[in-house]
Design an enzyme around this catalytic site. Structure first.
Site, mmCIF file in Angstrom:
data_model
loop_
_atom_site.group_PDB
_atom_site.id
_atom_site.type_symbol
_atom_site.label_atom_id
_atom_site.label_comp_id
_atom_site.label_asym_id
_atom_site.label_seq_id
_atom_site.Cartn_x
_atom_site.Cartn_y
_atom_site.Cartn_z
ATOM 1 N N PRO A 2 0.727 -1.225 0.000
ATOM 2 C CA PRO A 2 0.000 0.000 0.000
ATOM 3 C C PRO A 2 0.763 1.287 0.000
ATOM 4 C CG PRO A 2 -1.027 -1.547 1.381
ATOM 5 C CD PRO A 2 0.161 -2.183 0.802
ATOM 6 N N GLU A 3 1.427 1.659 0.988
ATOM 7 C CA GLU A 3 1.775 3.088 1.057
ATOM 8 C C GLU A 3 3.023 3.417 0.249
ATOM 9 O OE1 GLU A 3 0.929 4.835 4.908
ATOM 10 O OE2 GLU A 3 0.175 2.909 5.590
ATOM 11 N N LYS A 61 0.726 6.354 -4.497
ATOM 12 C CA LYS A 61 0.668 4.894 -4.513
ATOM 13 C C LYS A 61 0.393 4.349 -5.903
ATOM 14 C CE LYS A 61 -1.468 5.564 -0.028
ATOM 15 N NZ LYS A 61 -2.745 5.495 0.709
ATOM 16 N N HIS A 115 -2.434 -16.718 -5.769
ATOM 17 C CA HIS A 115 -3.305 -15.616 -6.175
ATOM 18 C C HIS A 115 -2.780 -14.899 -7.424
ATOM 19 C CE1 HIS A 115 -5.694 -16.185 -2.614
ATOM 20 N NE2 HIS A 115 -4.616 -16.135 -1.871
ATOM 21 N N ARG A 138 -6.650 -9.925 -2.442
ATOM 22 C CA ARG A 138 -7.982 -9.337 -2.215
ATOM 23 C C ARG A 138 -8.588 -8.669 -3.446
ATOM 24 N NH1 ARG A 138 -7.921 -6.131 3.361
ATOM 25 N NH2 ARG A 138 -10.146 -6.092 2.939
ATOM 26 N N ARG A 195 -9.653 23.863 4.205
ATOM 27 C CA ARG A 195 -10.570 22.743 4.448
ATOM 28 C C ARG A 195 -11.223 22.829 5.811
ATOM 29 N NH1 ARG A 195 -9.215 17.676 0.815
ATOM 30 N NH2 ARG A 195 -8.515 18.962 -0.900
ATOM 31 N N ARG A 310 -11.492 2.637 10.427
ATOM 32 C CA ARG A 310 -10.219 1.948 10.562
ATOM 33 C C ARG A 310 -9.604 2.334 11.888
ATOM 34 N NH1 ARG A 310 -7.890 4.801 5.296
ATOM 35 N NH2 ARG A 310 -6.693 2.902 5.238
#
Length: 327
Positions: A2-3, A61, A115, A138, A195, A310
């Site tokens: 991911p990151e 990413k 996979h 996934r 924001r 999360r």
DNA sequence: AACGCGACCTGCGAGC
DNA sequence: TGCTCGCAGGTCGCGT
């Protein structure tokens, strides 16, 4: 994986193996991994076969491989490059790893991974694996073809061996990441202040600053001693600078350690895990001491809270939420 | 504009 | 030995 640091580990690994090679065969084992390619798996494979990989580029990413000689773009890459002999790509192979995607270089003799989703056969090269495999448990990640378009600011599209002022269309909506030399703190701070939201939500917003995910957001907030719910419109310049610097530092250190992996899901193109998990100060440390407080002789226990569906980890002592509501 | 939530998926460990 | 539940490094799109 991911990151940003984990994706950059993949980018660096990939460059030396695939740059300049031609994709000679494509096997889509599971069409779901190509679902973002609107024209379907056959079109995906057909446009990839015969294409030559020019580079591997990353912003946040997102990862993409600019291509020459694709049927879609015509011979030599895109429409009329300025200098003959240096193809300007118009098309790229996009990859997003989602939560569990891997890009692995493998010899043909290596058994298929459980996979395995997409197999790319590459032209022969001395001592190099013949296959680039996309493996994804996934299936939140995927591969697809996309156009390359000019960047909004005229700078490079992302980190590359040969930077070009082009960006994959599907990555054009995300901001530059903190490791990008063209990242503008002034612009980030201006947009952050405008924001009406909390700081962690802002750090995770790829449109504001890209590459930061749940682990490094918590690490950066801990390092900057800021609470995740801090309203962004109350942040002073020095505080915003502190959290951005912290994100940059922690991601740079993670990159040097080969990324963060708790399990075999997060590996480089050769299948090896990074070891930055040993250096984490916040993420996953519920119930453990805050290392900074402990060093100062204080006893505080790291907490875990639900936030944005999360987990968020922080220290109640050095990352406090003020009691009177004033930040 | 911002937010909350569901959707997209598989697998692992904990608890019963 | 199951079974169900909660949890996991992400993103997108839809409501309100």
């Amino acid at each position: 994986m991911p990151e940003l640091p984990e994706v950059e580990v993949v980018r660096r690994g990939l460059v030396s193996w695939v740059r300049g090679r031609t994709i000679t065969g494509v096997e889509v084992v599971d069409p779901r991994s190509v679902r973002r390619h609107a024209l379907g798996p056959e079109d995906f494979a057909g446009n990839l076969e015969g294409a030559r990989v020019l580079d591997v580029v990353r912003r946040g990413k997102f990862l993409w491989l600019p291509l020459a000689d694709t049927p879609a773009a015509g011979p030599g890459g895109g429409p009329s490059g300025p200098a003959a002999g240096t193809p300007v790509p118009a098309v790229a192979l996009m990859a997003h790893l989602g939560m569990s995607g891997q890009l692995l270089m493998q010899d043909s003799s290596v058994a298929d991974e459980k996979h395995l989703k997409v197999r790319l056969q590459l032209s022969a090269a001395d001592g190099m694996p013949e296959q680039l495999r996309f493996v994804d448990q996934r299936i939140f990640g995927g591969l697809f073809l996309t156009s390359l378009i000019p960047t909004a600011d005229g700078g490079p599209g992302g980190l590359a061996e040969t930077p070009l002022p082009l960006i994959a269309e599907e990555a054009a909506h995300i901001a530059r990441d903190p490791l990008d030399p063209y990242f503008s703190f002034e612009e980030f701070y201006r947009r952050l202040r405008a924001r009406k939201t909390g700081l962690k939500r802002a750090l995770l917003d790829q449109g504001l600053v890209s590459g930061i995910g749940n682990i490094y957001a918590d690490e950066a907030l801990w390092k900057a001693r800021l609470h995740f719910a801090r309203p962004t419109d109350t942040l002073r310049r020095a505080e915003a600078g502190r959290v951005l610097d912290a994100a940059r530092e922690v991601m740079t250190e993670a990159l040097a350690a080969g990324g963060t992996s708790f399990d075999s899901l997060y590996v480089n193109v050769n299948g090896a895990s990074g070891y930055f998990d040993r250096s984490l100060n916040a993420y996953g440390r519920e119930g453990k001491e805050c290392k900074r407080c402990a060093a100062a002789g204080l006893a505080s226990v790291m907490r875990r809270e639900q936030f944005m569906n999360r987990s968020s980890y922080s220290c109640p002592v050095c990352q406090p939420r003020p009691r009177n509501g004033r930040w």
